[in-house]
Scaffold this active site. Structure first.
Site, PDB file in Angstrom:
ATOM      1  CB  THR A 126      -0.898   0.002   1.256  1.00 17.82           C
ATOM      2  OG1 THR A 126      -1.424   1.311   1.451  1.00 17.82           O
ATOM      3  CG2 THR A 126      -0.145  -0.373   2.528  1.00 17.82           C
ATOM      4  CG  ASP A 127      -1.032   5.049  -0.885  1.00 18.43           C
ATOM      5  OD1 ASP A 127      -1.583   4.380   0.013  1.00 18.43           O
ATOM      6  OD2 ASP A 127      -1.596   6.006  -1.453  1.00 18.43           O
ATOM      7  CD  GLU A 128      -3.211   3.645   4.395  1.00 12.70           C
ATOM      8  OE1 GLU A 128      -3.079   3.724   5.620  1.00 12.70           O
ATOM      9  OE2 GLU A 128      -4.304   3.437   3.836  1.00 12.70           O
ATOM     10  CE1 TYR A 151      -3.276  -2.366   5.976  1.00 13.08           C
ATOM     11  CE2 TYR A 151      -3.160  -0.027   5.498  1.00 13.08           C
ATOM     12  CZ  TYR A 151      -3.271  -1.334   5.054  1.00 13.08           C
ATOM     13  OH  TYR A 151      -3.357  -1.602   3.702  1.00 13.08           O
ATOM     14  CE  LYS A 155      -0.214  -4.482   3.131  1.00 14.49           C
ATOM     15  NZ  LYS A 155      -0.704  -5.812   2.646  1.00 14.49           N
TER      16      LYS A 155
END
Ligand code: NAD
Ligand code: TYD
Length: 336
Positions: A126-128, A151, A155
């Site tokens: 994810t870009d997060e 989260y 990741k």
């Protein structure tokens, strides 16, 4: 024939991937391994259950014996790891299950892939993992990882482990880092389905903080087409950002949903902010466009209109989720 272990294939993005790939290709056999957590829903896969190139196994990616059994029995050649705990707000309430599934689970899949030897391991990230942006700039693949929520941290840890397995053992890892997805079958804890369903029910739309947080939105099918390209042609050891250049403030999305549904802006309710809330995400996808020729096919306006219409037409799908009925459906079909 690619024999693909798709993990988390009963969730939002994974189920869209399976529906899409089985419709468009004959050269794949899919083994869908999903724990059926609150976010996994076999109704997302209605119509493919009996497809000759598909099988479902209820199970946990952390169960190493089961994972080994699947690799051996189905002679798995490819892995696409969608399985995750995926909701930031839940990770703020309790991080342990995020560490277990997202980090340990990925580690077990990597260990098994190393043991058996496979052709490709696609890690869906994810870009997060990049953290938060100020008003300018975009995330690139070389942007240092600076995850902020539990989260995002889980990741990022999984990404690092995947790259280490490539570097140290030659496991054929490729990572995708995509921006916020929307579309059919998204669990209604996430912003867009929550807004649609609350509007349809004339319930308040909770907007965190000032509502000026920015996300970069992509239609789920565009994301999955990128995953397919990476599966076929992605270069081993590389990371590919995926995004459709569609930055929107949360409040703009809220107003758009209300407008399409003909509801009053009086439903908007500004509520307490999420702790550690990332201000802005924006993703630069030049690399996947240039190297693999990927382009998004859907405009935000059309795909949002279709998504809203899908939730209008599929009231039964989300009503069963809200009432908890779908949980019983699993229990009847698949005893653990
Ligand atoms: P989701 O929460 O809708 O689905 C997750 C699926 O994984 C569910 O079916 C769940 O039952 C399954 N699962 C959870 N724990 C498991 C375990 N231990 N073993 C086996 N299965 C398990 O998530 P999603 O939105 O479809 O996201 C899929 C992937 O894409 C995730 O890895 C997420 O980090 C990533 N991602 C999501 C977005 C987004 O906007 N939703 C954006 C970028 C990346
Ligand atoms: P979300 O869908 O949870 O995705 P993420 O946090 O992974 O980007 O939230 C998208 C944005 O919407 C984020 O800025 C938080 C905000 N938000 C609200 O304002 N209200 C809500 O009820 C939810 C679920 C999210």
């Amino acid at each position: 024939m690619k024999k693909i272990l798709v993990t988390g294939g009963a969730g939002f993005i994974g189920s869209n991937f399976i529906n899409y790939i089985l419709k468009t290709r004959k050269d794949v056999f899919i083994v869908n391994l999903d724990k059926l957590t609150y976010a996994g829903n076999l109704k997302n896969l209605t119509g493919v259950e009996n497809h000759p190139n598909y099988t479902f196994i209820k199970g946990d990616i952390v169960n190493d014996e089961l994972v080994r059994y699947i690799f051996q029995k189905y002679r798995i050649t490819h892995v696409i790891n969608f399985a995750a705990e995926s909701h930031v707000d839940r990770s703020i309430l309790g991080s342990e299950i995020f560490f277990r599934t997202n980090v340990l689970g990925t580690n077990i899949l990597l260990e098994t892939a190393k043991y058996f030897g496979i052709e490709k391991f696609v890690q869906i990230s994810t870009d997060e993992v990049y953290g938060s942006l100020g008003p300018e700039g975009q995330f690139e693949e070389t942007t240092p990882l600076q995850p902020n929520s539990p989260y995002a941290a889980s990741k990022a840890a999984a990404d690092m482990m995947a790259l280490a397995f490539h570097h140290t053992y030659g496991v054929p890892v490729v990572i995708t880092r995509c921006s916020n997805n929307y579309g059919q079958y998204q669990f209604p804890e996430k912003l867009i389905p929550l807004l649609i369903i609350n509007s349809l029910n004339d319930q308040k739309l909770p907007v965190y903080g000032d509502g000026l947080y920015v996300r970069d939105w992509i239609y789920v099918i565009d994301h999955n087409k990128a995953v397919e390209l990476v599966l076929d042609e992605g270069k081993i050891g590389e990371v590919y950002n995926v995004g459709a250049n569609t930055e929107k403030r949360n409040i703009e999305i809220v107003k758009l949903v209300l407008k399409q549904l003909g509801k009053s802006e009086e439903l908007i309710e500004f509520v307490k902010d999420r702790p550690g809330h990332d201000r802005r995400y924006a993703i630069n996808s030049k690399k996947i466009k240039k190297q693999l020729g990927w382009e998004p096919d859907y405009s935000f306006e059309n795909a949002m209109r279709d998504t809203i219409n899908w939730y209008i037409k599929n009231e039964k799908w989300w009503k069963e989720i809200i009432s908890g009925e779908y949980i019983n459906y699993y229990k009847l079909q698949y005893q653990a």
